[in-house]
Design an enzyme around this catalytic site. Structure first.
Site: not given
Ligand code: B3K
Ligand code: ZN
Length: 848
Positions: A313, A254-258, A122, A290-291
């Site tokens: 978001e 911070g983190a990523m919700e893959n 993302e 959040h994720e």
């Molecule tokens: N969705 C990701 C953020 C991605 C940022 C890309 N530059 C984390 C979050 O909001 O949960």
């Molecule tokens: Zn998010």
């Protein structure tokens, strides 16, 4: 600049993609400098599309071969992708590309961190992995095969097979490419399990580097609580057989919700009492939640295009805020969130980077993961919920999930479920999504006997590209307190929809209105109110937010008078504070918030929005003087609190104990102005947890007596990278203003200053920006130092560079000299040869 004139993407130009995808198969053969990626994609024409050739996104890829239905083709390679003639009906695209993860320092796409492969896709990183329609409205089920000698090979979805050096994963849930993830490394797992409300057994794992496995229990616990909470509060069960979290040291955010494979910055996973503070524990809990919550709000229902980012978001931030409120204290959480919004989002909204919650144009979408999209986006959800009520909110959400599961949606879809579930017309409310800027809400009262007329006037100042503003819908929660402290009117919500609107109340003489309870709308409230009335609210308001706000406003008024008129600290404020601090019926965490003095940046913003040019030195001096006066005036009480809030027994990160520590450490900081740091020295030596140890160190830094402790701290923690980040950060953050730039410059020469690691870079440069008196110290050395480092970082990591340029966003607030220096620093960054699209967009927006 990479492109002489980088092209803006416009919301108004949205068109559906030419094709739909039925299935994606990816095959990775991992090698640090030459990873091969084979793709096999089943395309068919999109009935809603406009036809034409196939256009795929791709960046930094070496195309080895391309075939359509088994026959070699020669697509036209363009700067950002390729174009290929394709059959009219369904067809299969196969391609092989080569990429170089080991050289990928931008940390976007597939890259390496400490010998481990990981991804960040993302917003538009998937195009650095293979040719693909890299846009969120193209959703497909993925099957992924990974070949590597590394022991742990992970991707999205459920594990399908594992044999020799090959793992296969299948994700049955159609998803956009930005949710793709792959991890390969020498990792160990902290495991657990969860049974969903539907009876599904889910295997949970937190994957970390060997040696870190003892620091995963809290993240796992937070995950399990999040899964349960989403079931009970939103009726949302998890939908795969596994849920994996991986901690990575090199990560841009911070983190990523893959899907099924969340990837986290290790600082938001790893925690032990000795190494993590209460604040760290709280952030881990909130970010894990959040994720996880994105699984429904973001993954199963995603965004049609990146302009709709707040759809996932804003809503997911709102959900994680609710969760933290439920886990801890709703009142304390609301104050913290409102405070954060004012600090970050108001700062953005009142400067050159102001943009709507749903922007209409961008050059680089990564530049729009902002406080406005996230935090103001969450406020809009909170206002909607307040306007329709909690039951209707839940009905609307149920309808949202039912109607749009598996789709890529827009803000129009979101508002439509509220209109359909409640019958309300949300046309005016929708302005919140398109209008940038912070509304001002001025309140005046007029009395005739017991009839009290309250007039609300709303206006929003112009923002870049939006000279005219229209009135928005403001839910204003208000109540009233009598002169004896009893509640005369419980909270009710008024909807202010006009530019000027008068409401009448039946309230006796002496009643004190408590307006904007619970911070019911993200506005700047302006109102004449006497110090006595504020003190009454501080003592007696039944609304915790406004009780805190009353104390805050008293503190600010006292400080502003000290800054602008050289007044002495207002003892009325000090007197009003004492009973609240001593009220044992109040949560210690709340009392700690009441005791916190507004920050320098907050004061600068307050002065600037009242039309006064802030002088950073004067602000710093006044703040110090108030701290000194507070410490003197309340010494005995603070000393009592310091002793009373002591916790004997083992450390627990729960909200109760964390609140006691925060009150105790707030008292410690003030008392250090009376005891020359004696208590802090003792606490530094005796602490058995990082919260108390770091608070003691910070206190000693603030009174400039920390040399020895700084060295000791480093020796104690030299092998713990996350603690060493703190060591870098606090020295800069709490350095006396005139010294801050020197301290930062000296630290950049430290052998452990690994500037390519975003956490470490931010630890020093972010802290410099956060030291208001230091960053704005006379002569502009801090501006220059930051500019030098941003110029150096940009070719290595454009995303982190661009984000950190926002430390300059407040330039219009200051005097002509500082403005010129800050602009010059920005211009120097802007003129760096080969500047990234990310950074050049930020610089040009800031310079206007
Ligand atoms: N969705 C990701 C953020 C991605 C940022 C890309 N530059 C984390 C979050 O909001 O949960
Ligand atoms: Zn998010």
């Amino acid at each position: 600049m990479k492109d002489a004139t980088p092209r803006a993407t416009l919301l108004s130009e949205y068109r559906p993609f030419s094709h739909l995808i039925d299935a994606v198969e990816l095959d990775f053969r991992l090698a640090p400098n030459a990873t091969r990626v084979r793709s096999r994609i089943a395309f068919r024409p999109n009935p809603a599309g406009e036809g034409g050739p196939l256009r795929l996104d791709g960046e930094g890829l070496t195309l080895i071969s391309a075939r359509i239905d088994g026959k070699d083709v020669a697509p036209r390679i363009l700067p950002g992708g390729l174009v290929c003639e394709v059959p009219d009906g369904p067809f299969t695209w196969e391609a092989e590309v080569e990429i170089d993860p080991a050289s990928n320092t931008a940390l976007e796409g597939l890259y390496m961190s400490n010998g481990m492969y990981c991804t960040q896709c993302e917003a538009e990183g998937f195009r650095k992995i293979t040719y693909y329609p890299d846009r969120p409205d193209v959703m497909a089920p993925f099957t992924v095969r990974i070949e590597s000698d590394l022991p742990v090979l992970l991707s999205n979805g459920n594990p399908a097979s594992r044999e020799g050096g090959v793992a296969e994963w299948h994700d049955p849930h159609p998803k956009p490419a930005y949710l793709f993830a792959l991890v390969a490394g020498d990792l160990v797992a902290h495991e657990d399990a969860f049974t969903t409300m539907e009876g599904r057994e889910v295997a949970l794992a937190v994957w970390v580097r060997p040696g870190d496995e003892g620091k995963c229990a809290y993240a796992m616990d937070a995950l399990i609580r999040s899964m349960r909470w989403d079931e009970t509060e939103y009726g949302r069960p998890y939908d795969l057989d596994v849920f994996n979290i991986v901690a990575v040291d090199d990560f841009n955010m911070g983190a990523m919700e893959n899907k099924g494979l969340n990837i986290f910055n290790s600082r938001y996973v790893l925690a032990s009492p000795e190494t993590a503070t209460d604040g760290d524990y709280g952030r881990i809990e909130a970010i894990v939640a959040h994720e996880y919550f994105h699984n429904w709000t973001g993954n199963r229902i995603t965004c049609r295009d990146w302009f709709q980012l707040c759809l996932k978001e804003g809503l997911t931030v709102f959900r994680d805020q609710q969760f933290t409120g439920d886990m801890r204290s709703p009142a304390v959480k609301r104050i913290e969130d409102a405070h954060l919004l004012r600090g970050r989002q108001f700062r953005e909204d009142n400067g050159p980077l102001a943009h709507p919650v749903r922007p209409e144009s961008y050059v680089e979408i990564n530049n729009f993961y902002t406080a406005t999209v996230y935090e103001k986006g969450a406020e809009l959800i909170g206002m909607l919920r307040r306007l329709v009520g909690p039951d209707a909110y839940r009905r609307a959400l149920d309808l949202y999930f039912e109607r749009h599961d598996g789709e890529a949606c827009t803000i129009e879809d979101w508002l439509a479920v509220f209109e359909d579930a409640t019958g309300r017309d949300l046309a005016q409310f929708k302005r919140w999504y398109s209008q940038a800027g912070t509304p001002r809400l001025a309140v005046e009262t007029a009395r005739d006997g017991n009839a009290l007329a309250v007039t609300f006037r709303q206006s929003t100042p112009p923002t870049p590209g939006q000279p005219e503003k229209r009135p928005v819908v403001l839910p204003v929660a208000l109540g009233a307190i009598g002169p004896d402290g009893t509640e005369l009117m419980p909270t009710r919500v008024i909807e202010v929809t006009e530019a000027e609107q008068t409401e009448r109340f039946d309230l006796p003489e002496g009643a004190v209105l408590s307006i904007l309870r619970d911070f019911s709308a993200p506005v700047i409230l302006t109102r004449e109110q006497s110090a006595q009335d504020r003190a009454l609210l501080l003592a007696h308001d039944t609304d915790p937010f406004n009780k805190w706000e009353a104390g805050r406003t008293l503190a600010k008024d006292a400080l502003v008078a000290m800054i602008t008129d050289d007044r002495a600290p207002d003892t009325a404020y000090l007197d009003a504070l004492a009973p609240v601090l001593g009220d044992e019926t109040l949560d210690p965490a709340f009392r700690a918030l009441v005791l916190a003095i507004p920050s320098d940046d907050d004061l600068a913003q307050t002065l600037a929005s009242a039309g006064t040019t802030p002088d950073p030195q004067r602000i710093d001096r006044a703040r110090h003087a108030l701290i000194g006066a507070l410490a003197k005036h309340l010494e005995e009480q603070l000393s009592g609190l310091y002793d009373a809030m002591r916790i004997d027994g083992p450390y627990s990160p729960d909200a109760g104990d964390a609140g006691r520590r925060s009150l105790r450490n707030a008292a410690l900081l003030l008392l250090s102005h009376r005891d020359e740091g004696a208590r802090a020295d003792a606490q530094f030596e005796a602490a058995d947890n990082m919260t108390d140890e770091l608070a003691a160190l910070t206190t000693l830094l603030r009174i400039d007596r920390a040399d020895e402790s700084v060295a000791r701290f480093h020796d104690r923690w030299r092998d713990d990278r996350l603690v060493i980040d703190k060591w870098f950060s606090v020295q800069v953050m709490h350095a006396p203003g005139p010294k801050a730039a020197d301290v930062a410059a000296r630290l950049t020469e430290h052998p452990a200053f690994d500037w390519k690691n975003p956490n470490r870079f931010r630890a020093v440069m972010g802290a410099l920006g956060a030291n208001h008196a230091g960053f704005h110290a006379e002569g502009g050395t801090a501006y220059d130092l930051l500019a030098d480092w941003l110029v150096r970082l940009d070719p290595v990591n454009p995303q982190t560079t661009a984000r950190m340029t926002t430390l300059f966003e407040t330039w219009p607030r200051y005097d002509a000299d500082r403005q010129a220096l800050m602009r010059a620093a920005l211009e120097r960054i802007g003129n760096a040869p080969g500047l990234s699209r990310d950074t050049s967009e930020m610089v040009s927006r800031m310079l206007g």
